[in-house]
Design an enzyme around this catalytic site. Structure first.
Site, PDB file in Angstrom:
ATOM      1  N   ASP A  97       0.975  -1.479   0.833  1.00  0.00           N
ATOM      2  CA  ASP A  97       0.096   0.427  -0.259  1.00  0.00           C
ATOM      3  C   ASP A  97       1.128   1.244   0.344  1.00  0.00           C
ATOM      4  OD1 ASP A  97      -2.065   1.747   0.402  1.00  0.00           O
ATOM      5  OD2 ASP A  97      -2.642   0.033   1.666  1.00  0.00           O
ATOM      6  N   ASP A 198      -3.054   4.935  -2.036  1.00  0.00           N
ATOM      7  CA  ASP A 198      -3.529   4.969  -1.249  1.00  0.00           C
ATOM      8  C   ASP A 198      -4.508   7.230  -1.614  1.00  0.00           C
ATOM      9  OD1 ASP A 198      -5.828   5.397   1.428  1.00  0.00           O
ATOM     10  OD2 ASP A 198      -4.365   6.708   2.063  1.00  0.00           O
ATOM     11  N   GLU A 255      -6.838   4.489  -5.691  1.00  0.00           N
ATOM     12  CA  GLU A 255      -7.183   4.462  -4.755  1.00  0.00           C
ATOM     13  C   GLU A 255      -7.909   5.589  -5.767  1.00  0.00           C
ATOM     14  OE1 GLU A 255      -9.632   3.944  -0.845  1.00  0.00           O
ATOM     15  OE2 GLU A 255      -8.326   5.919  -1.147  1.00  0.00           O
ATOM     16  N   HIS A 328     -11.659  -2.475   3.502  1.00  0.00           N
ATOM     17  CA  HIS A 328     -11.590  -2.360   4.861  1.00  0.00           C
ATOM     18  C   HIS A 328     -11.754  -0.892   4.941  1.00  0.00           C
ATOM     19  CE1 HIS A 328      -8.185   0.539   2.987  1.00  0.00           C
ATOM     20  NE2 HIS A 328      -8.065   0.643   3.594  1.00  0.00           N
ATOM     21  N   ASP A 329     -12.463  -0.011   4.107  1.00  0.00           N
ATOM     22  CA  ASP A 329     -13.422   1.715   4.748  1.00  0.00           C
ATOM     23  C   ASP A 329     -14.826   0.855   4.538  1.00  0.00           C
ATOM     24  OD1 ASP A 329     -10.575   2.138   4.524  1.00  0.00           O
ATOM     25  OD2 ASP A 329     -10.684   2.578   2.576  1.00  0.00           O
TER      26      ASP A 329
HETATM   27  C1  GLO Z   1      -9.246   5.408   2.248  1.00  0.00           C
HETATM   28  C2  GLO Z   1      -8.291   4.633   2.946  1.00  0.00           C
HETATM   29  C3  GLO Z   1      -8.387   4.565   4.490  1.00  0.00           C
HETATM   30  C4  GLO Z   1      -7.613   5.725   4.718  1.00  0.00           C
HETATM   31  C5  GLO Z   1      -7.317   7.004   4.015  1.00  0.00           C
HETATM   32  C6  GLO Z   1      -6.365   7.886   5.044  1.00  0.00           C
HETATM   33  O1  GLO Z   1      -9.731   6.165   1.827  1.00  0.00           O
HETATM   34  O2  GLO Z   1      -8.439   3.553   1.913  1.00  0.00           O
HETATM   35  O3  GLO Z   1      -8.121   3.688   4.943  1.00  0.00           O
HETATM   36  O4  GLO Z   1      -7.412   6.031   6.315  1.00  0.00           O
HETATM   37  O5  GLO Z   1      -7.039   6.350   2.770  1.00  0.00           O
HETATM   38  O6  GLO Z   1      -5.312   6.916   4.031  1.00  0.00           O
END
Ligand code: GLO
Length: 555
Positions: A97, A198, A255, A328-329
């Protein structure tokens, strides 16, 4: 053009919750190594590991204090090198990541920037003077409160799109950009296959930093259009690719929230920034925005289907997509997308699995999805770890919702839903660890776990194995990977159906995403996969039972 990464099936690991090899309650790299045989049996060909770098862990590793070292809770760089080697021996590649929109406030760059205002590191971050004694503007951070945090003993603020312990890096600074590139190349030289990247659409900020009309009682505004996918990002992303990824035969998965379909060409077209991107428009169907959980929508299967198809069509025009139903979000897919609770089981799980596994693009599976893990409803806010859950809870109440309502929003959407420890077996702590895990195990682990599904031919786990092996090794492989997709719009509302067209065959996916019995006209076919024992075909019309799903070949 065909690319090797189009053929992959990618498994996402949240390392803190996957498998704890040293029994300290926290998953680790050696825990992943132990489970390589399991992953090989599942048929996946690549693993994406969420951040394992040195970090104070306020956002579980998305707050990095050293990009070139491993968080000791997860192990050492040697453990990672061993994992890369051992995975390769099993035909599994590893991607990491890449979190470069922000670092941790404990990163030495930020520490130096605070301690020494005249150091070059000040300009590695975004510092701004107050506006009339108040923060520079009224933008709201994604994890709550203002995006600005005042520096102690100084009349100056720094910007954080996420938590105040995640200061944004200043991509306008060429020296910072060069440091990032050499770090990326250092990792690629170690033999990883690429990166998931990310929050990358946040790296360009609107340079005028002006306030906007408030949209909440906190007098702040969620102003993503000021911080996400801004004009000028193209130069940064081209340079990033040129200086790093382009020099390697690697895969990059962006992302990329905030990118409109018309802009997909820039991101994933022939000359695009990334190999593929995640599209969140259909994943966030249950809420108006991924960060305001109290603004829930009243969505229908038809709306979901239309968004999914629109996304597939837009991507097919220009490039390649990353398909997912969980990460994971997000909440667990079964809990979010299967509207009838009595089918939040094998039937709902297998219908969703078949529906998305054969879309055009590279499928991503999130740990536990393959056994049908569900959300874990909590009674008290104290049971949550995720910072955005805690923020959403208090914000919902400040917007006038009751405690019960606020807790309900968080239970439906909390990122902790997918972060509970992986459910391996029925032993204490679900076989994840022998020590109390950092986050409570879902209480349903004695019902839903890997061990009980391993040898059950009717289990969701074995259904996933079948889907993956059909994509990877069956005679339909070429069609399922490279074939064109054509959505079928002309069906009853709860049916999601599409064709995959290869050079010698046409396959069709048909899924009834509801618990109502329905039917569909169909030409003569041969069944390839079905989640019921048989298909009910009565002379050109098939009856679809609740959450029935199939892959067929048209004769
Ligand atoms: C989504 C990410 C998330 C993180 C964020 C900060 O936006 O996968 O899990 O918390 O990006 O890095």
């Amino acid at each position: 053009m065909k690319n090797w990464w189009q053929e992959e099936v990618i498994y996402q690991i949240y390392p803190k919750s996957f498998n704890d090899s040293n029994n300290d309650g926290i998953g680790d790299i050696n825990g992943i190594r132990e489970k390589l045989p399991y992953l090989e049996d599942l048929g996946i060909t690549m693993i994406w590991i969420c951040p394992i770098f040195k970090s104070p862990m306020i956002d579980n590793g998305y707050d990095i204090s050293d990009y070139q070292d491993i968080n000791p809770d997860f192990g050492t760089i040697h453990d990672l090198e061993d994992l890369i080697k051992e995975a390769e021996q099993r035909g599994i590649k590893i991607i990491l990541d890449l979190v470069v929109n922000h670092s941790s406030d404990e990163h030495p760059w930020f520490q130096e920037a605070l301690e020494n205002p005249s150091s070059k590191y000040r300009d590695y971050y975004i510092f701004r003077k107050p506006s009339n004694g108040a923060p520079p503007n009224n933008w709201r951070s994604i994890f709550g409160g203002s995006v600005w945090e005042k520096v102690r003993n100084e009349e100056i603020y720094y910007m954080h799109t996420f938590d105040k312990k995640q200061p944004d890096l200043n991509f306008e600074n060429p020296e910072l950009r060069r440091e990032i590139y050499s770090m990326i190349n250092w990792w690629l030289d170690k033999g990883i296959a690429g990166f998931r990247i990310d929050s990358i659409t946040f790296i360009k900020k609107d340079q005028d930093y002006s306030s906007l009309p408030a949209d909440g009682v906190d007098q702040l505004v969620t102003c993503k259009h000021k911080t996400r996918n801004r004009p000028g990002i193209s130069e940064f992303l081209h340079e990033l690719k040129q200086e790093t990824f382009n020099k390697y035969d690697c895969v990059t998965v962006g992302e990329a929230p905030g990118v409109e379909y018309e802009e997909f060409d820039d991101y994933i077209g022939e000359d695009g920034y990334f190999s593929m991107i995640f599209d969140f428009k259909y994943a966030d169907i249950d809420v108006e925005s991924g960060s305001d959980w109290f603004k829930r929508t009243d969505w229908s299967i038809k709306e979901f289907r239309d968004l999914l198809f629109k996304s597939q069509e837009a991507i097919q025009k220009v490039g390649w997509g990353a398909n997912f139903i969980e990460n994971h979000d997000q909440p667990r897919a079964i809990s979010k997308l299967i509207k009838d609770p009595s089918y939040q089981n094998y039937y709902g799980g297998s219908a969703l699995a078949l529906m998305y596994m054969f879309l055009r693009g590279t499928p991503f599976l999130y740990q536990g999805q393959e056994i049908g893990a569900t959300n874990f409803t909590r009674q008290f806010i104290e049971q949550f770890d995720d910072i955005s859950s805690i923020d959403n809870y208090y914000r919902s109440m400040s917007e006038g919702f009751s405690k019960e309502e606020a807790l309900n929003f968080v239970n439906l959407r909390s990122r902790d839903n997918t972060r509970t420890p992986m459910q391996w077996n029925t032993s204490r702590y679900a076989g994840f660890s022998q020590y109390a895990p950092w986050l409570e195990v879902n209480e349903n682990y004695d019902m839903i776990n890997v061990a009980s599904q391993e040898d059950d031919p009717e289990s969701l786990l074995n259904f996933y194995r079948l889907l993956i092996s059909t994509r990877n090794t069956s005679t339909h492989r070429d069609t399922l990977i490279f074939g064109n997709i054509t959505p079928v719009y002309d069906t009853k509302e709860n049916i999601i159906s599409y064709y995959r067209e290869g050079s010698t065959e046409t396959l069709q996916v048909i899924v009834n995403l509801s618990s109502d019995k329905t039917s569909m006209e169909i030409q003569s076919f041969t069944s390839i996969i079905s989640n019921y024992e048989n298909i009910q075909n009565n002379d050109g019309s098939i009856t679809l039972r609740p959450y029935e799903a199939m892959l067929i070949k048209l004769n």
